[in-house]
Scaffold this active site. Structure first.
Site, PDB file in Angstrom:
ATOM      1  CB  CYS A 124      -1.189   0.029   1.126  1.00  0.00           C
ATOM      2  SG  CYS A 124      -2.350  -1.504   1.614  1.00  0.00           S
ATOM      3  CB  CYS A 127       1.275   1.542   4.301  1.00  0.00           C
ATOM      4  SG  CYS A 127       1.143   0.938   6.117  1.00  0.00           S
ATOM      5  N   GLY A 173       2.027  -5.946   8.508  1.00  0.00           N
ATOM      6  CA  GLY A 173       1.595  -7.382   8.309  1.00  0.00           C
ATOM      7  C   GLY A 173      -0.098  -7.427   7.679  1.00  0.00           C
ATOM      8  CD  GLU A 174      -3.709  -9.161   4.915  1.00  0.00           C
ATOM      9  OE1 GLU A 174      -5.083  -9.809   5.181  1.00  0.00           O
ATOM     10  OE2 GLU A 174      -3.740  -8.104   4.416  1.00  0.00           O
ATOM     11  CB  SER A 205      -6.789  -4.867   9.870  1.00  0.00           C
ATOM     12  OG  SER A 205      -7.066  -3.657   8.201  1.00  0.00           O
ATOM     13  CB  SER A 228      -7.107  -2.028   3.969  1.00  0.00           C
ATOM     14  OG  SER A 228      -6.779  -1.880   5.672  1.00  0.00           O
ATOM     15  CG  ASN A 304      -1.056   8.967  11.093  1.00  0.00           C
ATOM     16  OD1 ASN A 304      -1.171   9.152  11.867  1.00  0.00           O
ATOM     17  ND2 ASN A 304      -1.521   7.709  10.793  1.00  0.00           N
TER      18      ASN A 304
END
Length: 363
Positions: A124, A127, A173-174, A205, A228, A304
């Site tokens: 992503c 991120c 992490g995923e 998530s 997400s 962020n």
């Protein structure tokens, strides 16, 4: 890949009973050990006073409770706390792998956010967690250790604010890419002789892996699922979330709908707002049309800032306009409050800092 060092937290209740039997010990010792871990908040098996001294020493020598090393501990002005832990590199090619976990305090709630991998393969674009890719999955014990270390930062359990109330699996992490190990952790978090949380107080998530989302639903537990999303169409989402090129938005939404059908839990769609990228009025309108009629909730997250990335959050007027457009479309929406802004609390940030500028543990 070589296995990480052994840990008491990798065993689970059945594995612990089997180990005790192999040692010639009675299975009831497992209850005493688990009580010390989850209720007694011991730092080492040597502190479990209900066990015979020789057994305590054997467990400590063969199955240490914690395998990670705290590298940094930061406390924000809003009392958010962040731990950076270093776990062994099973390959022996580095001094260790860093992961982050966070404790967030609000009135009536103590929420912990934990990581499931070292790095992330999803890519992503906004991120910090995925910078450098993924090194490995965390073990069951390494994931659970994050929760227990944060739990030990709270007051005694019989005092106000002394218990974890919620767990979110939204760190580095995923999570669904490491579903095998995560499943065991979730069992420990909800076990009556574990942390004793309701599944409804646990949120997992995912970037949107349809096959894994369906496997997660098959667990038959009403965990909360957060997807997400970050874009209202395939073209834009594939730019922001590269894995979308192999999944597609429609497949993600269908898997999310199936999750709601199987569990009865409304799915949350997370949407990181990036100025000039996905925050325009047409994006809000398209997202409203996409989710209207679904049992869904949108969590808007102003981005962020990350030093290595050329993206920024929109101003409050743009965020508020996006929020109002979704609500007008009948899509329940909230804007996430930022926690721990002064301690790099967004996932992946402290890890990046530590790997650039290693320093001793600070409190």
């Amino acid at each position: 890949m070589p296995a990480p060092p052994p840990s008491l937290l990798n065993l689970g209740a059945d594995g612990l009973c089997d180990w005790l039997t192999e040692c010639g010990e009675k299975p009831f010792r497992a209850k005493q050990i688990r009580n010390g871990i989850f209720s007694g908040r011991v730092e080492s098996p040597r502190e479990i006073a209900t066990l015979p001294a020789p057994l305590r020493e054997r467990i400590a020598a063969e199955l240490p409770l914690f395998s990670g090393e705290p590298v940094r501990h930061q406390v924000a002005r809003d009392r958010t706390e962040k731990l950076l832990l270093r776990f062994a590199d099973p390959s022996g090619k580095s001094e260790g792998h860093h992961v982050e976990c966070v404790l967030m305090r609000e009135t009536g709630r103590r929420t912990v956010c934990i990581s499931t991998q070292v790095g992330c393969a999803m890519g992503c674009v906004f991120c910090a967690s995925g910078i450098g890719g993924v090194q490995r999955d965390l073990t069951r014990g390494e994931i659970l250790e994050q929760v227990l270390r944060l739990d030990r930062l709270l007051p005694p359990a019989d005092q106000p604010g002394g218990r974890i109330t919620n767990v979110v699996v939204m760190g580095i992490g995923e999570p669904l890419a490491n579903l095998r190990n995560l499943t065991g952790v979730l069992e420990e978090l909800t076990a009556t002789d574990g942390l004793g949380l309701s599944p409804r107080r646990i949120t997992v998530s995912t970037v949107g892996l349809p096959a894994q989302m369906r496997k997660f639903a098959e667990l038959g537990k009403p965990y909360n699922l957060a997807v997400s999303l970050h874009a209202p169409n395939d073209e834009l989402r594939s730019e922001i979330v590269p894995i979308n090129r192999s999944t597609g938005l429609q497949a993600v939404l269908e898997a999310a709908d199936s999750y709601f059908g199987a569990t009865g839990r409304r799915v949350t769609y997370e949407y990181v707002l990036m100025a000039g990228v996905n925050d325009q009025p047409e994006h809000a309108s398209e997202l409203g049309r996409l989710l209207a009629g679904r049992r869904a909730h949108v969590n808007l997250i102003p981005m962020n800032d990350v030093a290595e990335l050329d993206f920024s959050a929109p101003g409050e007027p743009a965020t508020d306009a996006f929020f109002r457009t979704l609500n007008a479309a009948g899509v329940p929406t909230t804007v996430r409050k930022r926690k721990g802004a002064d301690i790099d609390a967004a996932c992946g940030q402290l890890r990046r800092v530590a790997e650039r500028e290693p320093v001793p543990l600070t409190v």
